[in-house]
Design a protein around this motif. Structure first.
Motif, short mmCIF file in Angstrom:
data_model
loop_
_atom_site.label_atom_id
_atom_site.label_comp_id
_atom_site.label_asym_id
_atom_site.label_seq_id
_atom_site.Cartn_x
_atom_site.Cartn_y
_atom_site.Cartn_z
N ASP A 3 6.52 77.14 38.46
CA ASP A 3 7.53 77.72 39.33
C ASP A 3 7.04 78.95 40.07
OD1 ASP A 3 9.27 75.78 38.42
OD2 ASP A 3 9.97 77.03 36.76
N GLN A 4 5.92 79.49 39.65
CA GLN A 4 5.40 80.70 40.24
C GLN A 4 4.22 80.39 41.16
OE1 GLN A 4 6.83 83.68 39.79
NE2 GLN A 4 8.35 82.70 38.43
N PRO A 5 4.07 81.14 42.26
CA PRO A 5 2.89 80.91 43.11
C PRO A 5 1.61 81.26 42.36
CG PRO A 5 4.08 82.89 43.80
CD PRO A 5 4.94 82.20 42.78
N LEU A 6 0.56 80.57 42.70
CA LEU A 6 -0.76 80.84 42.12
C LEU A 6 -1.33 82.07 42.80
CD1 LEU A 6 -2.83 79.50 40.11
CD2 LEU A 6 -3.87 78.47 42.15
N ARG A 7 -1.55 83.14 42.03
CA ARG A 7 -2.01 84.42 42.58
C ARG A 7 -3.54 84.41 42.63
NH1 ARG A 7 -1.25 88.67 40.08
NH2 ARG A 7 -0.41 90.03 41.73
N VAL A 8 -4.09 84.47 43.84
CA VAL A 8 -5.51 84.24 44.07
C VAL A 8 -6.19 85.50 44.59
CG1 VAL A 8 -7.22 82.85 45.30
CG2 VAL A 8 -5.06 81.81 44.55
N LEU A 9 -7.36 85.79 44.04
CA LEU A 9 -8.24 86.85 44.55
C LEU A 9 -9.51 86.20 45.08
CD1 LEU A 9 -9.02 89.89 44.82
CD2 LEU A 9 -10.00 89.71 42.51
N VAL A 10 -9.85 86.46 46.34
CA VAL A 10 -11.06 85.92 46.96
C VAL A 10 -12.17 86.96 46.88
CG1 VAL A 10 -12.10 85.16 49.14
CG2 VAL A 10 -9.81 84.36 48.50
N VAL A 11 -13.35 86.52 46.42
CA VAL A 11 -14.48 87.44 46.27
C VAL A 11 -15.68 86.84 46.98
CG1 VAL A 11 -15.94 88.72 44.67
CG2 VAL A 11 -13.59 88.10 44.00
N ASP A 12 -16.15 87.49 48.05
CA ASP A 12 -17.32 87.02 48.80
C ASP A 12 -17.86 88.18 49.61
OD1 ASP A 12 -19.12 85.58 50.60
OD2 ASP A 12 -18.05 83.78 49.94
N ASP A 13 -19.19 88.30 49.65
CA ASP A 13 -19.79 89.39 50.41
C ASP A 13 -19.99 89.03 51.88
OD1 ASP A 13 -21.81 87.54 49.85
OD2 ASP A 13 -23.38 89.07 49.85
N GLU A 14 -19.62 87.82 52.28
CA GLU A 14 -19.73 87.40 53.67
C GLU A 14 -18.34 87.40 54.31
OE1 GLU A 14 -21.57 83.60 53.79
OE2 GLU A 14 -23.34 84.24 52.68
N PRO A 15 -18.10 88.29 55.28
CA PRO A 15 -16.76 88.37 55.88
C PRO A 15 -16.27 87.07 56.48
CG PRO A 15 -18.09 90.28 56.49
CD PRO A 15 -19.02 89.33 55.78
N LEU A 16 -17.16 86.30 57.11
CA LEU A 16 -16.73 85.04 57.71
C LEU A 16 -16.28 84.04 56.65
CD1 LEU A 16 -19.33 84.51 60.59
CD2 LEU A 16 -16.92 85.18 60.79
N ALA A 17 -16.99 84.02 55.51
CA ALA A 17 -16.60 83.12 54.42
C ALA A 17 -15.24 83.53 53.85
CB ALA A 17 -17.66 83.13 53.32
N THR A 18 -15.02 84.83 53.71
CA THR A 18 -13.74 85.32 53.22
C THR A 18 -12.62 84.95 54.18
OG1 THR A 18 -14.78 87.19 52.08
CG2 THR A 18 -12.44 87.40 52.60
N GLU A 19 -12.87 85.11 55.48
CA GLU A 19 -11.85 84.79 56.48
C GLU A 19 -11.52 83.31 56.46
OE1 GLU A 19 -11.14 85.11 61.32
OE2 GLU A 19 -12.91 86.04 60.39
N ARG A 20 -12.55 82.46 56.30
CA ARG A 20 -12.29 81.01 56.27
C ARG A 20 -11.43 80.64 55.06
NH1 ARG A 20 -13.48 75.95 57.74
NH2 ARG A 20 -13.82 74.38 56.11
N LEU A 21 -11.73 81.23 53.89
CA LEU A 21 -10.92 80.93 52.71
C LEU A 21 -9.49 81.43 52.89
CD1 LEU A 21 -13.26 81.57 49.64
CD2 LEU A 21 -12.12 79.43 50.27
N GLN A 22 -9.32 82.58 53.51
CA GLN A 22 -7.97 83.07 53.77
C GLN A 22 -7.18 82.09 54.64
OE1 GLN A 22 -9.44 87.03 55.18
NE2 GLN A 22 -7.74 87.82 53.97
N LEU A 23 -7.83 81.55 55.68
CA LEU A 23 -7.16 80.60 56.56
C LEU A 23 -6.81 79.31 55.82
CD1 LEU A 23 -9.31 81.06 59.80
CD2 LEU A 23 -6.94 81.81 59.42
#
Length: 252
Positions: A3-23
């Motif tokens: 019933d609860q949203p899955l709380r996710v932390l993204v960890v990556d030293d590449e900004p483009l990779a982080t942005e893609r995962l966020q999208l």
């Protein structure tokens, strides 16, 4: 957890990779992105502060790498699930050793990400319903390994123990043979012999375990050593220390 949203932390030293995962995460239902970190030290600090359910974790980072972060998180109670997201497939065995839920290759496929999120939810559901440590130890007696996770180019593959035809040793690794395919895992032969159900498997050599119903017969070679004939046409020498296994199988 359902019933609860899955709380996710993204960890990556590449900004483009982080942005893609966020999208990609923005398109997934039931997901709450609680933050991002660009290095291992920041990941540990943010995990302590935010208590995420899941880390989407790069491996190759300067300083504290993803494997180190996963090991640090394993000692926490409760510990988050870990899904590695990396451009390198050679880390899959190390990921298996730190009990990663899944292993995604960059660029991440949206459907694979959805499956990884599902696996993370299932892992968290099991971890919250498991008995206390003392009860777990008692429950473990008499139980055997039911599955293994091994790497391939798409991530991690589940292999049911009952589907394994045989296991062969290759230095510090074990190769699981299933039909025409095989996978390497980082286990010892002794640990596998103890973990596999003896009703289904038998050790025939210091470097070989075989599923009992995969053996079609035995014969002796010119020196008197037993050779097991296998269902795929292969032959497996029987070590002298395991000759009693032949007699037990043959009822002699």
């Amino acid at each position: 957890m359902d019933d609860q949203p899955l709380r996710v932390l993204v960890v990556d030293d590449e900004p483009l990779a982080t942005e893609r995962l966020q999208l990609l995460l923005a398109r997934c239902e039931g997901v709450d992105l609680v933050g991002t970190a660009s290095d291992g030290e920041g990941a540990v600090r943010m995990s302590e502060a935010l208590s995420p359910d899941l880390l989407l974790l790069d491996i190759a980072m300067p300083g504290l790498d993803g494997i180190d972060v996963a090991r640090a998180m394993a000692g926490r109670q409760p510990s988050p699930a870990v899904v590695f997201v990396t451009a390198f497939d050679q880390f899959a065995v190390a990921a298996f050793e730190v009990a990663a839920v899944d292993y995604l290759m960059k660029p991440v496929d949206p459907a694979r990400l959805e499956r990884a999120l599902t696996r993370a939810r299932e892992h968290l559901r099991r971890s919250t319903s498991e008995p206390t440590p003392a009860a777990s130890v008692a429950l473990a007696r008499g139980r055997y390994l039911e599955e293994f996770w091994a790497s391939d180019l798409t991530g991690l593959v589940r292999i049911a123990s009952r589907d394994i035809d045989r296991v062969s040793a290759e230095r510090d690794y074990m190769r699981l043979h299933v039909g025409p395919r095989s996978w390497l895992i980082h286990h010892s032969m002794a640990a596998l012999e103890e973990g596999l159900d003896p009703e289904l498997f038998v050790r025939l050599h210091r470097s070989a375990i075989v599923r009992r119903d995969f053996i079609t017969g035995f014969q002796r070679n010119p020196s008197g050593r037993w050779i097991a004939r296998l269902a795929d046409g292969a032959e497996q020498p029987v070590g002298r220390l395991y000759a009693d296994s032949v007699r037990a199988i043959a009822g002699r």
